[in-house]
Enzyme design. Structure first.
Site, short mmCIF file in Angstrom:
data_model
loop_
_atom_site.label_atom_id
_atom_site.label_comp_id
_atom_site.label_asym_id
_atom_site.label_seq_id
_atom_site.Cartn_x
_atom_site.Cartn_y
_atom_site.Cartn_z
N ASP A 1 44.49 5.02 37.67
CA ASP A 1 43.27 5.49 36.98
C ASP A 1 42.19 5.71 38.04
O ASP A 1 42.53 5.96 39.20
CB ASP A 1 42.85 4.46 35.91
CG ASP A 1 42.04 5.10 34.78
OD1 ASP A 1 41.26 6.03 35.06
OD2 ASP A 1 42.16 4.67 33.62
N HIS B 1 42.55 8.75 39.88
CA HIS B 1 41.73 9.78 39.24
C HIS B 1 40.40 9.99 39.96
O HIS B 1 39.45 10.51 39.39
CB HIS B 1 41.49 9.42 37.77
CG HIS B 1 42.75 9.33 36.95
ND1 HIS B 1 42.77 9.01 35.61
CD2 HIS B 1 44.05 9.53 37.30
CE1 HIS B 1 44.03 9.01 35.18
NE2 HIS B 1 44.82 9.31 36.18
#
Ligand SMILES: *[C@@H]1O[C@H](CO)[C@@H](O)[C@H](O)[C@H]1NC(C)=O
Ligand SMILES: *[C@@H]1O[C@H](CO)[C@@H](O)[C@H](O)[C@H]1NC(C)=O
Length: 398
Positions: free
Chosen positions: A221, A244
């Site tokens: 993430d 991310h």
């Protein structure tokens, strides 16, 4: 040996003693705690077993509680070896400054007594978490999915240094800061597989004066996410990937008052993103919640094979229901300065701002990106207002 020799030695040694005493007194006067030797509270003395099996939670907690009562600099020390602990809350306030020195490796049992938290520090003023040791959440080696516990939470902490720690395979975020101030995080190694959900590296919420420097973060993430009520955040020398990217937000999801969705004064500088889905990103849900993102600088950013290098997404909605009203989070004064590298998609710069407010005061200076395959990249703007300076590749749409 004659008396003369002795007198000579005394003549040399006595002033030295005086000097040491004088300097010592001056230091004691200046800041006793900073220069004093810490008192060590070794978890093994409290019964912790480095066998990788026995539950050492009680020993860790007992060591912490004694350290917390010590009126001086206290250090809970975990010697080398593999330890297992359940959910633990290290609670302050304490009588002196605290340290948690992890030299070993800590793992949780498959099932934690509080399924969403593993190690939490709360209400501590003056905290050092360090020691070159490892917190291994064992998030992905499970035969069955494990409840998503955050590995290390810091809640209402003032004045902390978190350094030289490895956090591996968390079951949710690796580090989360909440309600904390003056936090220095550096020399951290954070790793989880690129496909492990919600394993943010460092989540910063409701916190101010936070520095994250000299760290390597690869997760499934965000490497770092900066959430509402945070300001004065400085990120430098971070290598991010997989993951991310570094995000401000997401914001505007929860129905709450406007002050919760405010992030201001953020600097991200001298960072590299390698193979991430996003680079530097601001994301707000398209909901009616009001908020503000202001005074952000992203400078000296190197992107190596990143799907979406520069992103403002005010229509953020990774899963339904998407409300589809214009975002009421204002985005103002965001500078991108010296950003270069390769994009894995054609749109290297995407500034998709709120139809209601737009983004104001955007600055693009010296942007130099091409697609990974060598083709020119493009920019996309919607309701984005600002200025460009210097090199502009892709050609700008502001
Ligand atoms: C913007 O943020 C930086 C820190 O990132 C700070 O030094 C500066 O004073 C802020 N500028 C304004 C106008 O608030
Ligand atoms: C930008 O946002 C609009 C909604 O306002 C959405 O329909 C569109 O797909 C977005 N564009 C890009 C390139 O993401």
């Amino acid at each position: 040996m004659g008396g003369k020799m002795l007198r000579l030695r005394l003549a040399i040694i006595a002033p030295l003693f005086l000097l040491v005493a004088f300097v010592g007194a001056a230091i004691a006067d200046f800041n006793y705690d900073a220069y004093s030797y810490p008192k060590v509270f070794d978890v093994r003395r409290y019964g912790a077993k480095p066998d990788g099996k026995s539950d050492s939670s009680e020993a860790f907690l007992a060591a912490w509680n004694d350290a917390c009562q010590y009126e001086g600099k206290a250090r809970v020390v975990v010697p080398p070896g593999e330890y297992v602990t359940d959910t633990i809350l290290f609670l302050g306030p304490c009588k002196g400054s605290m340290g948690f020195i992890m030299k070993g490796r800590l793992t949780p049992p498959d099932r934690l007594s509080h399924s969403d938290e593993w190690i939490t520090f709360r209400y501590v003023n003056g905290l050092l978490v360090s020691g070159h040791g490892t917190f291994d959440g064992k998030g992905y080696v499970a035969p069955t999915p494990k409840p998503p516990a955050i590995s290390l939470r810091f809640e209402f902490i003032n004045d902390a240094v978190i350094s030289h720690i490895r956090s591996l395979n968390s079951r949710n975020a690796h580090f989360q800061l909440f309600g904390s101030n003056k936090i220095r995080m550096h020399n951290l190694l954070i790793r989880a597989p690129g496909n492990s959900p919600n394993t943010d590296g460092i989540k910063i919420g409701a916190s101010t004066d936070v520095h994250v420097t000299n760290s390597v973060i690869g997760t499934g993430d965000d490497c770092i996410s900066i959430l509402g009520k945070s300001s004065d955040i400085y990120v430098s020398q971070v290598l991010c990937g997989p993951g991310h990217g570094i995000s401000v937000g997401s914001m505007g999801f929860y129905d709450n008052n406007a002050e919760n969705d405010v992030v201001t004064d953020v600097t991200v500088t001298d960072c590299t993103f390698r193979g991430t889905s996003d680079g530097v990103r601001i994301k707000t849900w398209a909901t009616a919640n009001a908020g503000l993102v202001r005074n952000l600088t992203f400078s000296n950013i190197h992107l190596d094979s990143v799907d979406n290098p520069i992103v403002i997404d005010q229509e953020y909605c990774p899963y339904p229901p998407c409300k589809q009203v214009p975002s009421r989070i204002r985005i103002e004064d965001v500078t991108y300065d010296n950003v270069w590298g390769t994009s894995r998609t054609a749109v290297a710069v995407k500034l998709n701002c709120s139809k209601m407010y737009g983004c104001k005061g955007l600055v693009l200076r010296d942007i130099n990106m091409v697609q990974k395959n060598g083709l020119d990249a493009v920019s996309f703007c919607s309701h984005a207002v600002g200025a460009t300076h210097g090199v502009q590749k892709p050609s700008p749409c502001l």
